[in-house]
Write a protein that holds these residues in place. Structure first.
Motif, PDB file in Angstrom:
ATOM      1  N   GLU A 124     -45.452  35.431  33.162  1.00 53.51           N
ATOM      2  CA  GLU A 124     -46.561  35.486  34.113  1.00 53.51           C
ATOM      3  C   GLU A 124     -46.165  36.320  35.330  1.00 53.51           C
ATOM      4  N   LEU A 125     -44.974  36.067  35.856  1.00 51.37           N
ATOM      5  CA  LEU A 125     -44.495  36.862  36.987  1.00 51.37           C
ATOM      6  C   LEU A 125     -44.315  38.318  36.573  1.00 51.37           C
ATOM      7  N   ALA A 126     -43.717  38.543  35.426  1.00 54.73           N
ATOM      8  CA  ALA A 126     -43.489  39.914  34.959  1.00 54.73           C
ATOM      9  C   ALA A 126     -44.807  40.687  34.879  1.00 54.73           C
ATOM     10  N   SER A 127     -45.851  40.044  34.408  1.00 56.58           N
ATOM     11  CA  SER A 127     -47.142  40.731  34.260  1.00 56.58           C
ATOM     12  C   SER A 127     -47.729  41.124  35.615  1.00 56.58           C
ATOM     13  N   LYS A 128     -47.366  40.433  36.664  1.00 54.16           N
ATOM     14  CA  LYS A 128     -47.900  40.723  37.999  1.00 54.16           C
ATOM     15  C   LYS A 128     -47.346  42.025  38.577  1.00 54.16           C
ATOM     16  N   TYR A 129     -46.309  42.577  37.961  1.00 52.78           N
ATOM     17  CA  TYR A 129     -45.769  43.851  38.421  1.00 52.78           C
ATOM     18  C   TYR A 129     -46.546  45.037  37.860  1.00 52.78           C
ATOM     19  N   PHE A 130     -47.515  44.754  36.996  1.00 50.56           N
ATOM     20  CA  PHE A 130     -48.415  45.783  36.480  1.00 50.56           C
ATOM     21  C   PHE A 130     -49.631  45.901  37.395  1.00 50.56           C
ATOM     22  N   ILE A 131     -50.326  47.031  37.289  1.00 52.07           N
ATOM     23  CA  ILE A 131     -51.562  47.187  38.044  1.00 52.07           C
ATOM     24  C   ILE A 131     -52.521  46.064  37.631  1.00 52.07           C
TER      25      ILE A 131
END
Length: 100
Positions: free
Chosen positions: A27-34
């Motif tokens: 979930e955190l990793a995905s937040k680094y995407f636009i």
């Protein structure tokens, strides 16, 4: 509320992404995407075989961000080797991943 997930440089964003993936915090990793890609990337991380994720992380660790290039406006950054990674500078000053 502004999206503040990302680094002050493309390299910092990449490091934050790799650390989140290695911890299994998709979930955190995905937040680094636009923002438009966050749901898609979260689903991809959650459903991809662990081996595939580890292979991509291995390639990302080999990325030398200094070998990338900015666009003429300085708000996009692209690294092509050993895997393509595209970054975008958000108006609030954080770099986000557009695609890997």
């Amino acid at each position: 509320m502004a999206d503040t997930y990302g680094g002050k440089t493309p390299e910092e964003t990449l490091v934050l992404f790799i650390k989140a993936v290695e911890k299994g915090d998709y979930e955190l990793a995905s937040k680094y995407f636009i923002i438009p890609k966050q749901e898609e990337e979260l689903e991809s991380l959650q459903t991809s075989p662990r081996e595939n994720i580890e292979n991509v992380v291995g390639l990302l660790k080999q990325v030398n961000v200094e070998e990338g290039s900015y666009n003429t406006d300085g708000n996009k950054y692209l690294v092509r080797k050993p895997i393509l990674v595209e970054f975008l500078l958000y108006p609030n000053g954080v770099w986000k991943i557009v695609e890997i």
